[in-house]
Scaffold this active site. Structure first.
Site, PDB file in Angstrom:
ATOM      1  N   PRO A   2     -24.471  27.958 -26.505  1.00 43.30           N
ATOM      2  CA  PRO A   2     -23.508  27.397 -25.539  1.00 43.30           C
ATOM      3  C   PRO A   2     -23.869  25.959 -25.177  1.00 43.30           C
ATOM      4  CG  PRO A   2     -24.230  29.568 -24.845  1.00 43.30           C
ATOM      5  CD  PRO A   2     -25.147  29.130 -25.957  1.00 43.30           C
ATOM      6  N   GLU A   3     -23.055  25.024 -25.643  1.00 43.58           N
ATOM      7  CA  GLU A   3     -23.214  23.614 -25.303  1.00 43.58           C
ATOM      8  C   GLU A   3     -22.094  23.260 -24.329  1.00 43.58           C
ATOM      9  OE1 GLU A   3     -23.820  21.173 -28.811  1.00 43.58           O
ATOM     10  OE2 GLU A   3     -24.595  22.884 -29.908  1.00 43.58           O
TER      11      GLU A   3
END
Ligand SMILES: [Zn+2]
Length: 284
Positions: A2-3
């Site tokens: 998750p960026e």
């Protein structure tokens, strides 16, 4: 994984489906999730209504009534799944557990149940993520402690970037992964930005010309916007399932470059699996 775009997707889903609802019950089955927490008891959230959901870099900030904030860092493999009473699901973050699979999964470490039975499930196969329950007054201090740079979605100050790059002999990829330089980028979006700018990830940051830094700064925002539009990149077991040429290189080893047709290579830079086009991204 998750960026910024994946966490922004989680933020938007939480805003749509959880804000205005009151916590009925919190279950935490992995105590170390709260290893950074200033308030020890997640049950403090019980009876509190979720008021707002914001994001700083890759950190989600759930603001509850009575000045309570739950900060969540999803790290490499966090997933957030909101399941409504009728079974409707909204899932973002890491692709494990399977978005349509049974919950709780063996990697599910926390759940927050709300008034009408809707539940937010937090899963993390790698267990690097963390929760921090804090009072509103302490949120700025926690964020300051993380020393996050400007948001990657904001216009990037090229002069500042050039000044930071000029002092770093490490690969430009490592520099862009540093959250103090720009907040929100991770492995996927750094590979994509370097490809878009035609810069090889191994090059020392200090070797980039002003023009290259400007191209890089310009490349970041549209890539993040496309990631957000798609609800995050679709990458399962290291393989990308691109839409609209995004991702262009990440997760696409052996596939033809969208610009020149050469095979995309996978290598290792800054300790991370790194994808690039050997023709479009030359080492100068
Ligand atoms: Zn190419």
């Amino acid at each position: 994984m998750p960026e910024l775009p994946e966490v922004e997707t989680i933020r938007r889903l939480s805003e749509t489906h959880l804000v205005g609802h009151t916590v009925r019950h919190v279950v935490v089955t992995l105590p170390k999730l709260f290893r950074n927490s200033t308030l020890p008891d997640a049950e403090m959230l019980t009876g509190r209504t979720l008021i707002a959901v914001t994001r700083r870099g890759k950190i989600l900030d759930l603001a509850f009534a009575d000045e309570l904030h739950l900060l969540i860092h999803f790290k490499l493999a966090g997933q957030w799944a909101i399941v409504l009473l009728d079974g409707e699901r909204h899932v973002a973050g890491h692709p494990v557990p399977k978005p349509d699979g049974d919950l709780p999964h063996k990697s599910t470490h926390a759940s927050i149940s709300f008034d009408d039975g809707r539940i937010a499930w937090y899963s993390d196969i790698r267990q690097f993520g963390w929760f921090n329950l804090v009072l509103a007054d302490d949120v700025p201090g926690v964020m300051d402690g993380l020393m996050l740079g400007p948001e990657a979605t904001d216009p990037i100050d090229v002069v500042r970037l050039e000044s930071l790059f000029s002092r770093r002999s490490v690969p430009v990829k490592a520099t862009l992964l540093d959250q103090k330089v720009v907040a929100g980028l991770g492995n996927i979006y750094v590979d994509e930005a370097l490809f878009a700018a035609g810069v090889h990830p191994s090059r020392p940051a200090m070797s980039l010309s002003t023009q290259e830094i400007a191209r890089l700064a310009e490349a970041i925002s549209p890539i993040l916007a496309e990631g957000i539009r798609q609800g995050g990149a679709t990458i399962i077991h290291g393989k990308a399932y691109p839409d609209n040429d995004f991702p262009a290189v990440h997760g696409r080893e052996g596939e033809p470059c969208i610009k020149c047709g050469s095979d995309i290579l996978k290598t290792r830079v800054a300790g991370r699996g790194t994808y690039l086009c050997p023709i479009c991204q030359t080492i100068q």
